[in-house]
Design a protein around this motif. Structure first.
Motif, short mmCIF file in Angstrom:
data_model
loop_
_atom_site.label_atom_id
_atom_site.label_comp_id
_atom_site.label_asym_id
_atom_site.label_seq_id
_atom_site.Cartn_x
_atom_site.Cartn_y
_atom_site.Cartn_z
N MET A 98 2.73 1.70 -3.40
CA MET A 98 1.88 2.17 -4.49
C MET A 98 1.43 3.61 -4.31
O MET A 98 0.99 4.26 -5.26
N LYS A 99 1.55 4.14 -3.09
CA LYS A 99 1.33 5.57 -2.88
C LYS A 99 2.53 6.38 -3.34
O LYS A 99 2.40 7.51 -3.84
N ASN B 70 -6.38 -3.39 -2.10
CA ASN B 70 -7.15 -2.72 -3.15
C ASN B 70 -6.31 -2.09 -4.25
O ASN B 70 -6.85 -1.74 -5.30
N ASN B 71 -5.03 -1.91 -4.03
CA ASN B 71 -4.21 -1.15 -4.97
C ASN B 71 -3.68 -2.03 -6.10
O ASN B 71 -2.48 -2.31 -6.19
N TYR B 72 -4.58 -2.46 -6.95
CA TYR B 72 -4.20 -3.28 -8.09
C TYR B 72 -5.25 -3.14 -9.19
O TYR B 72 -6.33 -2.58 -8.97
N ASN C 215 0.83 -1.20 0.00
CA ASN C 215 0.00 0.00 0.00
C ASN C 215 0.87 1.25 0.00
O ASN C 215 0.61 2.21 -0.74
#
Length: 264
Positions: free
Chosen positions: A94-95, A144-146, A91
């Protein structure tokens, strides 16, 4: 026109091919677009080589985008090897780093890479599959980051078993994985490495692809999982025809993590 959304270069240690060579092969094959998805796999007992330098990777992709502008569209992708304890780590990553496309894959369980035997020790084949799918569901539910779930039934590739267990044995948990992905607006990929590994079905299987459609899934990408030029866009003509016959109207490409729908 084909769109290969799962391609590796020598930024992944299991590839010896430069981005330049992969891109020029894509151009020669007439591909409209390619998305590099090199590996990022933290915390694997058997190796620490699958951890790439995000900054250098993205810098190189930007150089390639400029170099081949007007010849082919090159997208910035990444294949993340998820494990439940790595969710917050990814997470944060990806930020900090911006991609067009992110594959959520599961290559290791309890830090054991599925490529090796350790994961399968002291487990029946049914238990090995069941743990794989339940762990994948845990990841999909909490991360969720996908963009898409990578090779949903990857477990079938490994374990040195004499046969592959039927999807029906695990259909409830597979359905839960697909429902969760659909609910969150995520997709799945068709990964044509199945032909390279001589698997008896597609990856994921035709049953899983059909179930994804029946559940209302619409986001689907085509990926060769090529680590060398020979396998780029492998069997994409067949896959696109198969998807169209199944009732899919589009395949997806991505820009800044947003899907675009390309009519089949």
């Amino acid at each position: 026109m084909f769109y290969d959304y799962h391609v590796h270069s020598n930024f992944s240690p299991d590839s010896k091919t430069s981005m330049t060579k992969m891109i020029e092969t894509c151009i020669n094959l007439g591909l409209k677009e390619v998305c590099f998805t090199d590996h990022m796999d933290y915390d694997v007992k058997q190796t620490d080589k699958f951890v790439l330098d995000y900054k250098e990777y993205l810098k190189t992709l930007e150089l390639m985008q400029n170099k081949y502008k007007g010849k082919i569209t090159i997208k910035k992708g990444i294949e993340l090897g998820l494990q439940p304890h790595l969710i917050e780590k990814y997470n944060q990553d990806m930020k900090n780093y911006k991609f067009d496309f992110i594959i959520c894959s599961q290559h290791a369980i309890d830090k054991n890479d599925l490529y090796y035997d350790e994961y399968f020790k002291n487990k029946s084949q049914k238990e090995a599959y069941e743990v794989y799918y339940k762990t994948l569901y845990d990841i999909i539910k909490n991360y969720n980051n996908y963009s898409v779930v990578g090779h949903v039934d990857l477990i079938k590739r490994y374990g040195n078993y004499s046969n592959i267990l039927k999807d029906s044995l695990f259909i409830d948990i597979i359905e839960s994985i697909l429902k969760e992905a659909i609910y969150k607006g995520k997709g799945i990929e068709i990964n044509t490495s199945c032909f390279r590994y001589k698997l008896p079905d597609l990856t994921p299987s035709r049953k899983i692809i059909s179930l994804y459609k029946d559940l209302g899934g619409e986001i689907i990408t085509t990926g060769s999982d090529a680590h060398s030029p020979a396998f780029i866009s492998c069997k994409f003509d067949y896959i696109c025809s198969y998807l169209k016959d199944l009732g899919f109207k589009y395949i997806s490409t991505f820009n800044n993590l947003k899907p675009n729908f390309i009519k089949l």
